[in-house]
Every structure is written in structure tokens, then in C-alpha cells.
Design a protein around this motif. Sequence first.
Motif, PDB file in Angstrom:
ATOM      1  N   GLN A 200      65.599  55.900 132.436  1.00 51.34           N
ATOM      2  CA  GLN A 200      64.801  56.349 133.567  1.00 51.34           C
ATOM      3  C   GLN A 200      65.290  57.678 134.147  1.00 51.34           C
ATOM      4  N   LEU A 201      66.613  57.857 134.220  1.00 51.91           N
ATOM      5  CA  LEU A 201      67.148  59.079 134.837  1.00 51.91           C
ATOM      6  C   LEU A 201      66.660  60.349 134.137  1.00 51.91           C
ATOM      7  N   PRO A 202      66.734  60.460 132.810  1.00 51.50           N
ATOM      8  CA  PRO A 202      66.226  61.679 132.167  1.00 51.50           C
ATOM      9  C   PRO A 202      64.733  61.910 132.412  1.00 51.50           C
ATOM     10  N   LYS A 203      63.941  60.832 132.453  1.00 56.87           N
ATOM     11  CA  LYS A 203      62.505  60.987 132.722  1.00 56.87           C
ATOM     12  C   LYS A 203      62.269  61.537 134.122  1.00 56.87           C
ATOM     13  N   LEU A 204      63.025  61.025 135.089  1.00 57.50           N
ATOM     14  CA  LEU A 204      62.908  61.506 136.463  1.00 57.50           C
ATOM     15  C   LEU A 204      63.338  62.971 136.553  1.00 57.50           C
ATOM     16  N   LEU A 205      64.417  63.311 135.890  1.00 53.12           N
ATOM     17  CA  LEU A 205      64.940  64.679 135.960  1.00 53.12           C
ATOM     18  C   LEU A 205      63.985  65.687 135.329  1.00 53.12           C
ATOM     19  N   GLN A 206      63.176  65.245 134.370  1.00 47.61           N
ATOM     20  CA  GLN A 206      62.179  66.148 133.788  1.00 47.61           C
ATOM     21  C   GLN A 206      61.140  66.555 134.821  1.00 47.61           C
ATOM     22  N   LEU A 207      60.914  65.707 135.821  1.00 49.78           N
ATOM     23  CA  LEU A 207      59.932  65.990 136.873  1.00 49.78           C
ATOM     24  C   LEU A 207      60.514  66.838 137.998  1.00 49.78           C
ATOM     25  N   ALA A 208      61.821  66.953 138.038  1.00 50.01           N
ATOM     26  CA  ALA A 208      62.502  67.613 139.158  1.00 50.01           C
ATOM     27  C   ALA A 208      62.830  69.068 138.846  1.00 50.01           C
TER      28      ALA A 208
END
Length: 168
Positions: free
Chosen positions: A30-38
Amino acid sequence: MKQFSFDPHDAKVLARLKRMPVFDALDSAQLPKLLQLAKIRQYEDGETIINEGDTDQIVYFLISGSCSVNIDGVDVNAISKLGDVFGEMGMIDHKPRSATITAEQETLCLALDGSFLERMKGIDKLAAEALFYRIFSEMLAARIRDANREVLRLEDELKNLSIQRPME
């Protein structure tokens, strides 16, 4: 303000993000997916990050630096710990910003535009919303506890001042 896409190969920033308690609830996928949005945003000393009264859904996670919180021209708080979150209320209730946040030195933040939740559908949307509301609920509960302690401290201070005041 300088803005950069998150670089997953930036070991220094990634290591700091992984130490943030707010991301404990995210698993390794989940963390890498979230960071792609940030985005990573860098602010100079004195630069405004959030203007009181503006409306947006960006939530910020402090990576480094420090900020002041100002409401109606009065400094009310400071943001200075790794992982401190601010701007979350705009993501939750879509109302105008309740405070101005200003960088007090060079400051680095992870900025996440919460409007991405509106573009999600189905179970993914429900899971993401549940995760963010859990994170924000825990954070807001801690803030309420701090505010309650401060109210009690101020009540004691007021009581002591009234005791010390000579009777008229």
C-alpha cells in the motif's frame, strides 16, 4: 515552493517516511501506491504552506523542518516532529482552511491531494477511506487529549490567579 514527484529510489526520504507512525497502518504494497499519488514539497523559511480560508483537500506529512500554526493572526501551535500531519481537516470535511501554516525554516513535506479518493470506486475506495479515517481518527483523538490537558492547565492557572488577586 518547489514540488517534485516522489522518487522511490530516494533512500533518505523513503527511510524517513517509513519511520512515520501515520504510515504504520499501511502494508508494504500500500505504501508505494500511496506515494505514487503524493508529491514532495519544499518550502523556504517564511513561506506559507496553507492559507486560512482557502479550500483544498491536500494533507501534509512533515518530513523535515518546522512550521507555525496561526489562527486569526495568533500563533497557536508548532509543527516540528517527523510525521506530523496537517491539512487533514480539508480532506475530511471539504471546508475552508481553519489556520495558516507557515514554514519556520526550510521544510520538506509529503503532500497528498485527497481528491484521489473521489476518483476511486468499489472496494478499493472503501478500503482507502477506512484507512485514512482510521489514521485521522487516531490523530484527532491525540489532539483532543492534548487540548483537554491544556484546558485543565489553563483552568488551574486561572484559579490560581483569582486566588492571588486581592479582594475589592
